[in-house]
Design an enzyme around this catalytic site. Structure first.
Site, PDB file in Angstrom:
ATOM      1  N   GLU A   1      71.046   6.412 -37.840  1.00 37.22           N
ATOM      2  CA  GLU A   1      71.255   6.629 -36.408  1.00 37.22           C
ATOM      3  C   GLU A   1      71.397   5.316 -35.646  1.00 37.22           C
ATOM      4  O   GLU A   1      72.137   5.229 -34.665  1.00 37.22           O
ATOM      5  CB  GLU A   1      70.124   7.468 -35.818  1.00 37.22           C
ATOM      6  CG  GLU A   1      70.206   8.928 -36.198  1.00 37.22           C
ATOM      7  CD  GLU A   1      69.239   9.770 -35.403  1.00 37.22           C
ATOM      8  OE1 GLU A   1      69.294   9.735 -34.159  1.00 37.22           O
ATOM      9  OE2 GLU A   1      68.415  10.466 -36.032  1.00 37.22           O
TER      10      GLU A   1
ATOM     11  N   CYS B   1      64.943  15.364 -30.941  1.00 40.16           N
ATOM     12  CA  CYS B   1      64.517  15.085 -32.310  1.00 40.16           C
ATOM     13  C   CYS B   1      63.319  14.143 -32.406  1.00 40.16           C
ATOM     14  O   CYS B   1      62.199  14.533 -32.098  1.00 40.16           O
ATOM     15  CB  CYS B   1      65.699  14.575 -33.122  1.00 40.16           C
ATOM     16  SG  CYS B   1      65.456  14.742 -34.917  1.00 40.16           S
TER      17      CYS B   1
ATOM     18  N   LYS C   1      68.775  10.103 -25.891  1.00 41.63           N
ATOM     19  CA  LYS C   1      67.653   9.936 -26.813  1.00 41.63           C
ATOM     20  C   LYS C   1      67.085   8.528 -26.772  1.00 41.63           C
ATOM     21  O   LYS C   1      67.803   7.550 -26.983  1.00 41.63           O
ATOM     22  CB  LYS C   1      68.122  10.281 -28.230  1.00 41.63           C
ATOM     23  CG  LYS C   1      67.044  10.279 -29.300  1.00 41.63           C
ATOM     24  CD  LYS C   1      67.656  10.771 -30.601  1.00 41.63           C
ATOM     25  CE  LYS C   1      66.679  10.831 -31.751  1.00 41.63           C
ATOM     26  NZ  LYS C   1      67.322  11.356 -32.973  1.00 41.63           N
TER      27      LYS C   1
ATOM     28  N   GLU D   1      70.010  19.412 -31.486  1.00 41.88           N
ATOM     29  CA  GLU D   1      70.589  18.068 -31.461  1.00 41.88           C
ATOM     30  C   GLU D   1      71.917  18.092 -32.228  1.00 41.88           C
ATOM     31  O   GLU D   1      72.053  18.796 -33.228  1.00 41.88           O
ATOM     32  CB  GLU D   1      69.624  17.104 -32.146  1.00 41.88           C
ATOM     33  CG  GLU D   1      70.151  15.698 -32.358  1.00 41.88           C
ATOM     34  CD  GLU D   1      69.266  14.868 -33.286  1.00 41.88           C
ATOM     35  OE1 GLU D   1      69.175  13.659 -33.077  1.00 41.88           O
ATOM     36  OE2 GLU D   1      68.664  15.458 -34.216  1.00 41.88           O
TER      37      GLU D   1
ATOM     38  N   ASN E   1      67.511  17.733 -35.743  1.00 41.13           N
ATOM     39  CA  ASN E   1      68.038  17.852 -37.103  1.00 41.13           C
ATOM     40  C   ASN E   1      67.046  17.114 -37.988  1.00 41.13           C
ATOM     41  O   ASN E   1      66.937  15.890 -37.896  1.00 41.13           O
ATOM     42  CB  ASN E   1      69.400  17.162 -37.244  1.00 41.13           C
ATOM     43  CG  ASN E   1      70.554  17.925 -36.624  1.00 41.13           C
ATOM     44  OD1 ASN E   1      71.548  18.207 -37.273  1.00 41.13           O
ATOM     45  ND2 ASN E   1      70.449  18.235 -35.348  1.00 41.13           N
TER      46      ASN E   1
ATOM     47  N   ASN F   1      73.122   9.504 -28.293  1.00 40.91           N
ATOM     48  CA  ASN F   1      72.716  10.826 -28.753  1.00 40.91           C
ATOM     49  C   ASN F   1      72.166  11.540 -27.512  1.00 40.91           C
ATOM     50  O   ASN F   1      71.118  11.168 -26.996  1.00 40.91           O
ATOM     51  CB  ASN F   1      71.652  10.692 -29.840  1.00 40.91           C
ATOM     52  CG  ASN F   1      71.365  11.998 -30.537  1.00 40.91           C
ATOM     53  OD1 ASN F   1      71.595  13.074 -30.005  1.00 40.91           O
ATOM     54  ND2 ASN F   1      70.827  11.908 -31.746  1.00 40.91           N
TER      55      ASN F   1
END
Length: 304
Positions: free
Chosen positions: A145, A171, A127, A47, A196, A110
């Site tokens: 995020e 993730c 994502k 990611e 991550n 993302n």
């Protein structure tokens, strides 16, 4: 003849904020070359593989934020990686920050792209399970995020890669059973994901010893319950002062870890995935056509 796909997971060590795109892409190209030398047919990167994990900071300058995003893929700085895929005949899945215009709106996602062995774009995933908050919260590890990314709007698509059905995830998606079930129901045989993940959480210090266990547990369960091969690539090591967990792995449909990274640095692990094992596992426990009754799942019992 057995159906197989040789999967490479390309873990990266930390990517510091001071690193240039050119430097980072050079590292990814080197990892792809190592994967190709080991016989890989497809590789997965972490990611946000092109930048540091910038949501650990609150940033207010939009231009500074947008500098972490890619307005086009491939772009001038990332084209080298696509050229390398075509030269090496190895496809890849790459996580990055996507800046795009949709319906006259600037949007930030993302994202992970699947790229073919000819270096051509195959498909995109955004994502879905965006964690954290939009503002720092006292006593919690800062993951903003939701300040910088919208939840994905493409669902859980599955793509054909040389006759193999491949899905993508990113993730926090790996912690949710819906991710694997949707990929499975959409026909996935292989799921590629990048992450991550911090080694420690300020809000749960008592669970520190379980971080790697909780990293692998949902992926192993997802692989087993949905008869999938999973390739999971981490960014690892001390990145801009935050320790990232590592633990990149390849997981079989039996739920077993077939290969695992041992370092916190740039590392490639490779495994030849037996795709016929998927059918074996389905016959043993997960014959969906025989056992699953979707027509019954939505039935609500009458109150007694």
């Amino acid at each position: 003849m057995a159906r197989c796909l040789t999967i490479a997971v390309c873990q990266t060590g930390p990517i510091q904020r001071r690193a240039t795109r050119a430097e980072t892409v050079g590292r990814l190209v080197h990892l792809l070359e190592k994967a190709a030398a080991a016989g890989a047919e497809i590789a997965v990167f972490p990611e946000m593989a092109l930048t540091t994990f910038f949501p650990r900071w609150r940033i207010d300058d939009q231009a500074e934020i947008d500098a972490f995003f890619e307005a086009s893929m491939p772009g001038p700085e990332t084209q080298r990686l696509y050229n390398a895929a075509a030269r090496l005949k190895v496809g890849f899945a790459l996580g990055y920050c996507e800046l795009t215009q949709e319906n006259d709106r600037t949007r930030h996602f993302n994202t992970m792209d699947l790229v073919g062995l000819d270096g051509a774009f195959i498909g995109r995933y955004r994502k879905m399970h965006v964690p954290g908050s939009s503002e720092p919260e006292a006593g919690t590890t800062t993951h903003l995020e939701r300040r910088y990314f919208e939840p994905g709007n493409l669902g859980f698509p599955v793509f054909d890669y040389r006759g193999v059905r491949v899905g993508l995830a990113i993730c926090n998606d790996r912690r949710w059973p819906e991710t694997y079930r949707m990929l499975c129901l959409n026909g996935a045989e292989v799921a590629l994901l990048g992450y991550n993940t911090p080694l420690l959480l300020d809000e749960a210090p008592a669970l520190a010893h379980l971080r790697m266990f909780h990293n692998h547990l949902p992926m192993q369960a997802g692989a087993y319950q949905n008869t999938l091969w999973i390739g999971a690539a981490a960014k690892a090591g001390l990145e801009d002062g935050q320790a990232l967990i590592g633990g990149s792995c390849i997981i079989a449909p039996t739920g077993e870890i077939a290969a695992q990274a041992m370092s916190l640095d740039d590392e490639v692990i490779v495994h030849r995935a037996d795709l016929d094992l998927i059918e074996v596992c389905r016959k043993v426990n997960f014959n969906f056509a025989l056992y699953r009754r979707p027509d019954q799942y939505g039935r609500i019992s009458e109150p007694v």
